[in-house]
Design an enzyme around this catalytic site. Structure first.
Site, PDB file in Angstrom:
ATOM      1  N   SER A  32      -0.829   1.233  -5.998  1.00 25.01           N
ATOM      2  CA  SER A  32      -0.853  -0.075  -5.339  1.00 25.01           C
ATOM      3  C   SER A  32      -0.012  -1.081  -6.136  1.00 25.01           C
ATOM      4  CB  SER A  32      -2.304  -0.528  -5.200  1.00 25.01           C
ATOM      5  OG  SER A  32      -2.414  -1.559  -4.298  1.00 25.01           O
ATOM      6  N   ASP A  55      -2.604   5.121   4.845  1.00 22.30           N
ATOM      7  CA  ASP A  55      -2.716   3.858   4.119  1.00 22.30           C
ATOM      8  C   ASP A  55      -2.391   2.703   5.056  1.00 22.30           C
ATOM      9  OD1 ASP A  55      -2.419   1.631   2.453  1.00 22.30           O
ATOM     10  OD2 ASP A  55      -1.492   2.788   0.838  1.00 22.30           O
ATOM     11  N   HIS A  96      -5.726   4.058   1.298  1.00 21.53           N
ATOM     12  CA  HIS A  96      -4.997   3.371   0.244  1.00 21.53           C
ATOM     13  C   HIS A  96      -5.440   3.864  -1.136  1.00 21.53           C
ATOM     14  CE1 HIS A  96      -2.542   0.413  -1.609  1.00 21.53           C
ATOM     15  NE2 HIS A  96      -3.550  -0.233  -2.150  1.00 21.53           N
TER      16      HIS A  96
END
Ligand SMILES: *[C@@H]1O[C@H](CO)[C@@H](O)[C@H](O)[C@H]1NC(C)=O
Ligand SMILES: *[C@@H]1O[C@H](CO)[C@@H](O)[C@H](O)[C@H]1NC(C)=O
Ligand SMILES: *[C@@H]1O[C@H](CO)[C@@H](O)[C@H](O)[C@H]1NC(C)=O
Ligand SMILES: *[C@@H]1O[C@H](CO)[C@@H](O)[C@H](O)[C@H]1NC(C)=O
Ligand SMILES: *[C@@H]1O[C@H](CO)[C@@H](O)[C@H](O)[C@H]1NC(C)=O
Ligand SMILES: *[C@@H]1O[C@H](CO)[C@@H](O)[C@H](O)[C@H]1NC(C)=O
Ligand SMILES: *[C@@H]1O[C@H](CO)[C@@H](O)[C@H](O)[C@H]1NC(C)=O
Ligand SMILES: [Ca+2]
Length: 569
Positions: free
Chosen positions: A221, A432, A472
């Site tokens: 991320s 995601d 994610h």
């Protein structure tokens, strides 16, 4: 604890990070560490006293640093993290728990390092007794402010001398410390990780009396973006980088959240699609259209690039109907638009939300609020009172143009990293819905065309693995455990540190033995619980290959799939 449903307890992440390993004792690591592995019990007792005395040694040798404490933490300790370790808001996010079980004896060192007259980082170094000679930096999540302790515990237990920082501020998920302070922002964009690495390598050498052998990075991320930033601007920092679901194209991503809000409106707007309608009506419709494109009805859309979802006519009902089995035409229009690429006028800005479970998005960008509000308030507009709900195209353009310290992290020329033998393993969950997996393909293509490299030339130093059914950074219906840290299950004693199944150990093997990963075998445990057994294993392919079912074998076994070239437009 982390059932498939746990994402409903995630308040407002948007971007996480990653790291965690365990012990992979292949022969190469033994030979690497033979010189400094601790063997005798007297030396082991020494470890404790060395840890006690290291603070005063470091205080005088590391520039701009103040040591907060150094303490010996033994394997099995239930480490409680206090408010002085991390901002209370960090604990609301499962990536930053309030306590964690330490998996290996470490010397834990905490220090502050000044980065300018008005900024600084807090960092920790976790130095395992059973050191492999390797160094590693973890990354951060969303807008930082939380040391990723989970990942530090993971990688230090695998024998990496590990560092992690607070990304330049202690405000958890608030962006308020960026207000009118470009130095704090500069730390956030790149300086925090880089400083942590420079200082961390120094600490490692002072502590063990030897330089590290190889240097690694593990993040997802924002952490993925930080890994790419290091490659682009500090190519000497790492030999191997694992960059998961990277939030590069940062400014455009901030715009995309605001743009999605402009499509959904607030929860009372007729255009808004409530979570129940997503879960009960739209997501089943997505699966109906796209699940079996890959030949297997299993809730996993193997390649969402083949899924051009539009709401089926039979889920759309009349305006004003209050049915729980259909959405209104206006809501259907919202659904269609969030799954379309984002343009301002004729200019393409950012890829669509990827159709799939969208369960991450339900808690972040589909809530009827602006997920990126902190960025617009405290950075783009320097106005804490900004009403982010009013943002539009001119604000989005302004955000892109600002690009503070090149936070876009989209530099196409990474030849310096390549030329020194660096290896980049990137991965991205195909489910995601916070950071579009298409963004990772865009960056891969950008580097490939900028450096004029064919896919097989790219394979020498940069491989992107598309992880089907991963949300994610972690979780999801697919075989998402790939040793990425966070909540990936790499319990000691399990074989999930096998380089065939672990993105970090695959990178170590690539760097140290020159054996590049062809596939990464992911694992999905029953109810995401290791002890309940394996539900699904799949070998994920590297871009641009597509994982393809053979049409006959057991689809939960990797042997029934193979990586095939993609021939569609
Ligand atoms: C230390 O690591 C080696 C392999 O690198 C392993 O064989 C050994 O069991 C580890 N020792 C401890 C105490 O964890
Ligand atoms: C660790 O300590 C915390 C309290 O600080 C407690 O809630 C948690 O259950 C403990 N974990 C274990 C595995 O004992
Ligand atoms: C120490 O901090 C100052 C700013 O306060 C900075 O200018 C200097 O470069 C730092 N020194 C090192 C070695 O990082
Ligand atoms: C931040 O800077 C802006 C202008 O650059 C100014 O209007 C504002 O008052 C400042 N805010 C604070 C809290 O200093
Ligand atoms: C739909 O339901 C809501 C509350 O559940 C109610 O306020 C509204 O009047 C209903 N609309 C129609 C057309 O029945
Ligand atoms: C951003 O990148 C551009 C092009 O690589 C460079 O010219 C510029 O100096 C960078 N800006 C900052 C603030 O680092
Ligand atoms: C898995 O979770 C579901 C739903 O929470 C539960 O009904 C089921 O019994 C669990 N399966 C096992 C093997 O624990
Ligand atoms: Ca499927």
């Amino acid at each position: 604890m982390f059932s498939r449903k746990r994402s409903s307890f995630i308040p407002v992440p948007l971007l996480l990070l990653a790291a965690r390993l365990s012990t992979s004792c292949t022969t190469y690591s033994s030979s690497l560490v033979a010189g400094h592995r601790v063997t005798s019990s007297s030396v082991e007792a020494d470890f404790d006293s060395k840890c006690s005395s290291i603070a005063s040694q470091l205080d005088s040798s590391i520039p701009n640093a103040t040591i907060r404490f150094a303490e010996f933490v033994t394997q099995g300790t239930n480490l409680t993290l206090t408010d002085s370790d991390q901002h209370p808001s960090c604990v609301a996010e499962p990536a930053f728990p309030g306590s964690l079980i330490i998996r290996a004896d470490v010397c834990r060192i905490s220090l502050d390092v000044q980065t300018s007259g008005r900024s600084g980082i807090r960092m920790e170094a976790w130095l395992p007794r059973n050191w492999t000679g390797r160094f590693l930096s973890t990354g951060n999540g969303w807008i930082g402010g939380c040391i990723q302790y989970v990942d530090m515990a993971y990688t230090s237990s695998l024998g990496f001398a590990t560092v992690g920082t607070n990304n330049g501020h202690d405000d958890g998920y608030s962006g308020r410390s960026f207000l009118n302070n470009s130095d704090v922002l500069e730390d956030f964009v790149y300086r925090s990780v880089h400083t942590g690495v420079v200082v961390g390598k120094d600490i490692t050498k002072t502590f063990y009396g030897n330089e590290h052998t190889k240097s690694y990075y593990l993040g997802c991320s924002t952490g993925g973006r930080q890994g790419l930033k290091s490659i682009q601007h500090f190519p000497e920092d790492f030999d191997g980088v694992v960059a998961g679901a990277p939030g590069n194209q940062w400014n455009k991503m901030m715009d995309a959240s605001s743009h999605i809000f402009s499509l959904t409106g607030t929860p009372d707007a007729p255009s808004f699609v409530p979570a129940e309608a997503w879960v009960n009506i739209v997501i089943p419709d997505i699966l109906k259209q796209c699940d079996t494109i890959d030949g297997v009805e299993d809730g996993v859309i193997e390649d969402p690039n083949l899924c051009n979802y539009v709401p089926s006519p039979d889920i759309v009902c009349l305006v004003d109907s209050n049915s729980t089995s259909c959405i209104t035409p206006e809501q259907a229009d919202t659904v269609r638009k969030v799954f379309s690429p984002f343009f301002i006028g004729d200019e393409f800005i950012y890829p669509r939300l990827v159709p799939g479970s969208v369960s991450d998005a339900l808690h972040v960008v589909l809530t009827g609020d602006v997920a990126s509000a902190e960025w617009f308030k405290f950075v783009v507009n320097s106005d804490p009172n900004l009403d982010a709900k009013t943002l539009g195209p001119s604000d989005w353009k302004k955000c892109i143009a600002q690009d503070p310290f090149n936070i876009s992290t989209f530099k196409g020329d990474i030849s310096a990293f390549k030329n020194r033998g660096g290896k980049l393993l990137s991965y991205h969950g195909q489910g995601d819905s916070l950071i579009s997996p298409e963004s990772s393909e865009m960056y891969y293509d950008h580097v490939s065309s900028n450096m004029d490299l064919s896919n097989s030339q790219m394979d020498d130093f940069y491989r992107l693995f598309r992880i089907s059914g991963m949300l994610h950074c972690f979780a999801g219906p697919g075989a998402w455990n790939v040793g990425q840290g966070l909540f990936g299950d790499t319990s000691p004693g399990s074989d999930y540190t096998d380089p065939e199944k672990n993105v970090l150990m695959a990178t170590v093997r690539w760097v140290e033995e020159g054996m590049a990963p062809e596939t990464i075998e992911g694992t999905k445990f029953v109810n995401d619980t290791n002890s309940l057994g394996i539900e699904l294993s799949r070998k994920h392919c590297r871009f641009p290959l597509r994982n393809t079912y053979d049409g006959i074998g057991d689809s939960t076994k990797p042997e029934s799939w193979s990586c095939q070239p993609v021939s569609d437009p």
